[in-house]
Design an enzyme around this catalytic site. Structure first.
Site, PDB file in Angstrom:
ATOM      1  N   GLY A  13       0.785  -1.231   0.000  1.00 25.91           N
ATOM      2  CA  GLY A  13       0.000   0.000   0.000  1.00 25.91           C
ATOM      3  C   GLY A  13       0.814   1.276   0.000  1.00 25.91           C
ATOM      4  CG  ASN A  15       1.678   3.576  -5.721  1.00 21.58           C
ATOM      5  OD1 ASN A  15       1.999   4.648  -6.216  1.00 21.58           O
ATOM      6  ND2 ASN A  15       2.315   2.443  -5.985  1.00 21.58           N
ATOM      7  CG  HIS A 110       0.763  -1.288 -15.591  1.00 19.41           C
ATOM      8  ND1 HIS A 110       0.428  -2.520 -15.066  1.00 19.41           N
ATOM      9  CD2 HIS A 110       1.638  -1.526 -16.593  1.00 19.41           C
ATOM     10  CE1 HIS A 110       1.068  -3.462 -15.738  1.00 19.41           C
ATOM     11  NE2 HIS A 110       1.809  -2.881 -16.666  1.00 19.41           N
TER      12      HIS A 110
HETATM   13  C1  GAR Z   1       3.181  -0.844  -7.582  1.00 18.21           C
HETATM   14  O1  GAR Z   1       4.458  -0.888  -8.166  1.00 18.21           O
HETATM   15  C2  GAR Z   1       2.124  -0.779  -8.659  1.00 18.21           C
HETATM   16  O2  GAR Z   1       2.494  -0.031  -9.781  1.00 18.21           O
HETATM   17  C3  GAR Z   1       1.976  -2.235  -9.022  1.00 18.21           C
HETATM   18  O3  GAR Z   1       2.036  -2.913  -7.796  1.00 18.21           O
HETATM   19  C4  GAR Z   1       2.857  -2.177  -6.893  1.00 18.21           C
HETATM   20  C5  GAR Z   1       2.086  -1.976  -5.617  1.00 18.21           C
HETATM   21  O4  GAR Z   1       2.898  -1.424  -4.616  1.00 18.21           O
HETATM   22  N1  GAR Z   1       0.739  -2.478  -9.697  1.00 18.21           N
HETATM   23  C6  GAR Z   1       0.577  -3.410 -10.629  1.00 18.21           C
HETATM   24  O5  GAR Z   1       1.464  -4.169 -10.974  1.00 18.21           O
HETATM   25  C7  GAR Z   1      -0.816  -3.468 -11.226  1.00 18.21           C
HETATM   26  N2  GAR Z   1      -0.833  -4.309 -12.377  1.00 18.21           N
HETATM   27  P1  GAR Z   1       2.226  -0.730  -3.336  1.00 18.21           P
HETATM   28  O6  GAR Z   1       1.241  -1.744  -2.742  1.00 18.21           O
HETATM   29  O7  GAR Z   1       3.395  -0.491  -2.421  1.00 18.21           O
HETATM   30  O8  GAR Z   1       1.558   0.515  -3.784  1.00 18.21           O
END
Ligand code: GAR
Length: 197
Positions: A13, A15, A110
């Site tokens: 989480g 982001n 993404h």
């Molecule tokens: C992030 O790098 C996001 O871009 C990616 O998952 C990660 C989540 O990190 N999303 C995808 O790959 C969607 N297809 P977070 O939970 O620390 O935000």
């Protein structure tokens, strides 16, 4: 009245935290819910610490019945009455009915420069292809996977010694800059694409 933003997560989480932290002061939106499909998602505790309501709709009991899973998601979301939905590391594919119900109001981040590398293992694929730059994209969600109008992109160099892990570590801080910027613009009615840096 502030716009209400529901944030959907599956993992740590980071982001979600960047988005939630940005929604303060004169920002036109506020987080109304952090929803995870994984009960063990680290982001749930981080949301609670920030005082944001949380919910879990575990996808596993629904098996292959995606319609039932999405029905449960809808129910949890409806209770929070979001104006916008931000997918932030939400790792389930959403079907056309769910996406259609939120058309124009759902964003995703993404970790690639779309339209390159939809799906998984984006950083490994960029390195394998010999790309000189990588990055991340925020886009509006449409029924096609990792498709939909691009709202913003951020670029970083790919270095000769990069591994998927070192590249991901370079891209992630850019995600944390780009997504809040795009969310703010969209909340103000501006869907013109932006590029960072
Ligand atoms: C992030 O790098 C996001 O871009 C990616 O998952 C990660 C989540 O990190 N999303 C995808 O790959 C969607 N297809 P977070 O939970 O620390 O935000």
């Amino acid at each position: 009245m502030s716009l209400r933003v529901a944030i959907l997560i599956s993992g740590s989480g980071s982001n979600m935290v960047a988005l939630a932290r940005s929604m303060q002061g004169d920002h036109p939106a506020r987080p109304c819910l952090v929803l995870s499909n994984r009960p063990d998602a680290g982001g749930l505790a981080r949301a609670s610490e920030m005082g944001i309501p949380t919910a879990v709709v575990d996808h596993r009991p629904f098996g292959a019945n995606r319609a039932a899973f999405e029905g449960a998601l809808q129910e949890a979301l409806a209770a929070a009455r979001p104006d916008l939905i931000a997918l932030a590391g939400f790792m389930r594919i959403l079907g056309p009915d769910f996406v259609g119900a939120h058309a124009g109001r759902m964003l995703n981040i993404h970790p690639s420069l779309l339209p390159k590398y939809r799906g998984l293992d984006t950083h490994a694929r960029a390195i394998a292809a010999g790309d000189s730059e990588a990055g991340c994209t925020v886009h509006e969600v449409t029924p096609a996977l990792d498709d939909g109008p691009i709202l913003g992109q951020a670029r970083v160099p790919v270095l000769p010694e990069d591994t998927p892990e070192t590249l991901a570590a370079r891209v992630l801080p850019m995600e944390h800059r780009l997504y809040p910027l795009v969310l703010r613009r969209v909340a103000m009615g501006d869907k013109t694409p932006i590029t960072l840096p």
